[in-house]
Design a protein around this motif. Structure first.
Motif, PDB file in Angstrom:
ATOM      1  N   VAL A 137       0.803  -1.231   0.000  1.00 24.43           N
ATOM      2  CA  VAL A 137       0.000   0.000   0.000  1.00 24.43           C
ATOM      3  C   VAL A 137       0.833   1.277   0.000  1.00 24.43           C
ATOM      4  N   PHE A 138       2.143   1.181   0.247  1.00 26.90           N
ATOM      5  CA  PHE A 138       2.992   2.367   0.243  1.00 26.90           C
ATOM      6  C   PHE A 138       4.030   2.281  -0.878  1.00 26.90           C
ATOM      7  N   ASP A 139       4.458   3.441  -1.367  1.00 30.72           N
ATOM      8  CA  ASP A 139       5.398   3.465  -2.486  1.00 30.72           C
ATOM      9  C   ASP A 139       6.824   3.157  -2.035  1.00 30.72           C
ATOM     10  N   ASP A 140       7.729   3.130  -3.032  1.00 28.88           N
ATOM     11  CA  ASP A 140       9.120   2.746  -2.760  1.00 28.88           C
ATOM     12  C   ASP A 140       9.810   3.704  -1.787  1.00 28.88           C
ATOM     13  N   ASP A 141       9.486   4.995  -1.863  1.00 29.44           N
ATOM     14  CA  ASP A 141      10.135   5.958  -0.972  1.00 29.44           C
ATOM     15  C   ASP A 141       9.813   5.650   0.493  1.00 29.44           C
ATOM     16  N   ALA A 142       8.537   5.349   0.755  1.00 24.58           N
ATOM     17  CA  ALA A 142       8.145   5.032   2.128  1.00 24.58           C
ATOM     18  C   ALA A 142       8.774   3.725   2.589  1.00 24.58           C
ATOM     19  N   MET A 143       8.810   2.726   1.702  1.00 23.51           N
ATOM     20  CA  MET A 143       9.388   1.440   2.075  1.00 23.51           C
ATOM     21  C   MET A 143      10.899   1.546   2.256  1.00 23.51           C
ATOM     22  N   ASP A 144      11.550   2.370   1.439  1.00 21.05           N
ATOM     23  CA  ASP A 144      12.991   2.592   1.614  1.00 21.05           C
ATOM     24  C   ASP A 144      13.265   3.232   2.970  1.00 21.05           C
ATOM     25  N   ALA A 145      12.427   4.198   3.344  1.00 26.78           N
ATOM     26  CA  ALA A 145      12.595   4.863   4.639  1.00 26.78           C
ATOM     27  C   ALA A 145      12.383   3.875   5.780  1.00 26.78           C
ATOM     28  N   LEU A 146      11.379   3.016   5.632  1.00 27.29           N
ATOM     29  CA  LEU A 146      11.108   2.033   6.678  1.00 27.29           C
ATOM     30  C   LEU A 146      12.244   1.027   6.788  1.00 27.29           C
ATOM     31  N   ARG A 147      12.787   0.609   5.651  1.00 25.70           N
ATOM     32  CA  ARG A 147      13.925  -0.323   5.669  1.00 25.70           C
ATOM     33  C   ARG A 147      15.135   0.323   6.338  1.00 25.70           C
ATOM     34  N   ASP A 148      15.404   1.587   6.007  1.00 26.57           N
ATOM     35  CA  ASP A 148      16.532   2.279   6.631  1.00 26.57           C
ATOM     36  C   ASP A 148      16.328   2.400   8.136  1.00 26.57           C
ATOM     37  N   LEU A 149      15.100   2.688   8.530  1.00 26.52           N
ATOM     38  CA  LEU A 149      14.804   2.808   9.960  1.00 26.52           C
ATOM     39  C   LEU A 149      15.083   1.488  10.678  1.00 26.52           C
ATOM     40  N   LEU A 150      14.598   0.398  10.123  1.00 22.07           N
ATOM     41  CA  LEU A 150      14.789  -0.902  10.769  1.00 22.07           C
ATOM     42  C   LEU A 150      16.255  -1.311  10.799  1.00 22.07           C
ATOM     43  N   ASN A 151      16.994  -0.893   9.786  1.00 23.33           N
ATOM     44  CA  ASN A 151      18.425  -1.204   9.759  1.00 23.33           C
ATOM     45  C   ASN A 151      19.218  -0.357  10.744  1.00 23.33           C
ATOM     46  N   ASP A 152      18.789   0.900  10.919  1.00 17.35           N
ATOM     47  CA  ASP A 152      19.580   1.854  11.698  1.00 17.35           C
ATOM     48  C   ASP A 152      19.223   1.897  13.176  1.00 17.35           C
ATOM     49  N   GLN A 153      17.965   1.612  13.514  1.00  9.52           N
ATOM     50  CA  GLN A 153      17.530   1.792  14.892  1.00  9.52           C
ATOM     51  C   GLN A 153      17.264   0.443  15.556  1.00  9.52           C
ATOM     52  N   PRO A 154      17.940   0.168  16.634  1.00 11.24           N
ATOM     53  CA  PRO A 154      17.799  -1.132  17.306  1.00 11.24           C
ATOM     54  C   PRO A 154      16.477  -1.252  18.047  1.00 11.24           C
ATOM     55  N   HIS A 155      16.142  -2.477  18.371  1.00  3.63           N
ATOM     56  CA  HIS A 155      14.970  -2.781  19.188  1.00  3.63           C
ATOM     57  C   HIS A 155      15.177  -2.194  20.585  1.00  3.63           C
ATOM     58  N   GLU A 248     -12.323   6.330  26.902  1.00  4.88           N
ATOM     59  CA  GLU A 248     -12.748   5.703  25.660  1.00  4.88           C
ATOM     60  C   GLU A 248     -11.508   5.357  24.842  1.00  4.88           C
ATOM     61  N   LEU A 249     -11.503   4.166  24.274  1.00  6.37           N
ATOM     62  CA  LEU A 249     -10.395   3.762  23.426  1.00  6.37           C
ATOM     63  C   LEU A 249     -10.701   4.218  22.020  1.00  6.37           C
ATOM     64  N   VAL A 250      -9.938   5.170  21.536  1.00 10.93           N
ATOM     65  CA  VAL A 250     -10.217   5.748  20.229  1.00 10.93           C
ATOM     66  C   VAL A 250      -8.990   5.551  19.342  1.00 10.93           C
ATOM     67  N   VAL A 251      -9.140   4.765  18.305  1.00 13.88           N
ATOM     68  CA  VAL A 251      -8.031   4.560  17.381  1.00 13.88           C
ATOM     69  C   VAL A 251      -8.598   4.678  15.974  1.00 13.88           C
ATOM     70  N   ASP A 252      -8.560   5.873  15.424  1.00 17.75           N
ATOM     71  CA  ASP A 252      -9.105   6.062  14.095  1.00 17.75           C
ATOM     72  C   ASP A 252      -8.102   6.739  13.168  1.00 17.75           C
ATOM     73  N   ARG A 253      -6.792   6.630  13.535  1.00 12.03           N
ATOM     74  CA  ARG A 253      -5.755   7.199  12.692  1.00 12.03           C
ATOM     75  C   ARG A 253      -4.656   6.172  12.498  1.00 12.03           C
ATOM     76  N   THR A 254      -3.785   6.457  11.543  1.00 14.09           N
ATOM     77  CA  THR A 254      -2.643   5.608  11.288  1.00 14.09           C
ATOM     78  C   THR A 254      -1.401   6.328  11.767  1.00 14.09           C
ATOM     79  N   PRO A 255      -0.874   5.993  12.944  1.00 13.67           N
ATOM     80  CA  PRO A 255       0.253   6.733  13.501  1.00 13.67           C
ATOM     81  C   PRO A 255       1.504   6.703  12.643  1.00 13.67           C
ATOM     82  N   ARG A 256       1.743   5.566  11.949  1.00 12.03           N
ATOM     83  CA  ARG A 256       2.980   5.457  11.182  1.00 12.03           C
ATOM     84  C   ARG A 256       2.807   4.355  10.148  1.00 12.03           C
ATOM     85  N   PRO A 257       3.526   4.429   9.024  1.00 12.42           N
ATOM     86  CA  PRO A 257       3.432   3.382   8.013  1.00 12.42           C
ATOM     87  C   PRO A 257       4.210   2.165   8.452  1.00 12.42           C
TER      88      PRO A 257
END
Length: 257
Positions: A137-155, A248-257
């Protein structure tokens, strides 16, 4: 000299079934028959059968062989098309082999999107599932950013606390965890801007993409976890939601891709 169907097939190195099929689809002309009804194939039939078999062995589809005409006609254009298709196939197979090498090297799950094998083993099953959805559902730019994040930032410990959060966690626990996660989200959005602008990177429009992501989040996370994500999102954006104060538990947004 005339041959039977069995003899023709044997000389050509094919099968009786194949010869009959070529007759059915119009690739091979029907031969004359003897008085007893048996077919009698001539040299022209053998030549045509060998032509069909040769082109088929080269990978030319039978439907395309029919358009190439007889042996005395120029098949160059069809062969050029076939060569181009084979080049594309070889390129794809080489890419697949390279991906398999990375998957085997990292002993990663094969289903994760391309480029994520190096980090896949450290992800939870839910993370991997969400990753596959994000890739659709997301383009290459978003997926590249997510991949870089997972590579760069530890658990982090906050990640562990979030994964272990029970559905009946009290409001203080939820708020405290949101306050721990919010700075992490803020740093991620600052370092990887594409992750903070999900709508601009939605492949299927923000409506359909947002629906797919939100429904997945609701499926994979319990209400307390969803509220933590929402609270963290509010902290990062500086927004407020009075409904949260009413428990009230309200979750009607997408915090992050």
């Amino acid at each position: 000299m005339a041959w039977s169907t069995r003899q023709l097939a044997e000389i050509a190195g094919t099968t009786i079934k194949a010869v009959r099929h070529y007759h059915e689809i119009g690739l091979l002309d029907e031969p004359a028959r003897r008085s007893n009804g048996y077919k009698q194939y001539e040299t022209a039939h053998l030549v045509r059968l060998l032509q069909i078999k040769r082109l088929s062995d080269l990978g030319v589809p039978l439907a395309q062989i029919a358009t190439m005409g007889r042996a005395d006609q120029d098949p160059d254009e069809a062969l050029r098309v076939l060569d181009s298709e084979l080049e594309a196939t070889i390129t794809r197979l080489q890419r697949v082999r390279a991906e398999l090498a990375v998957i085997l090297k990292h002993r990663a799950p094969a289903e994760v999107p391309t480029g994520f094998s190096a980090v896949a083993r450290d992800l939870t099953d839910v993370d991997r599932s969400m990753l596959m959805i994000y890739a659709q559902v997301f383009d290459d730019d978003a997926m590249d950013a997510l991949r870089d994040l997972l590579n760069d930032q530890p658990h982090t410990d906050a990640d562990d606390q979030f994964e272990a959060l029970s559905a009946d966690a009290d409001r203080a626990t939820r708020q405290a965890l949101a306050e721990r996660i919010a700075p992490i989200l803020q740093r991620q959005v600052t370092a990887y801007p594409a992750l903070g602008d999900a709508e601009s990177h939605a492949l299927h429009g923000p409506g359909l993409t947002g629906c797919a992501v939100v429904e997945a989040l609701r499926e994979f996370y319990n209400p307390a976890q969803l509220e933590v994500l929402y609270r963290a999102h509010l902290i990062v954006t500086g927004e407020t939601d009075e409904r949260l104060d009413a428990e009230e538990l309200v979750v009607d947004r997408t915090p992050r891709p």
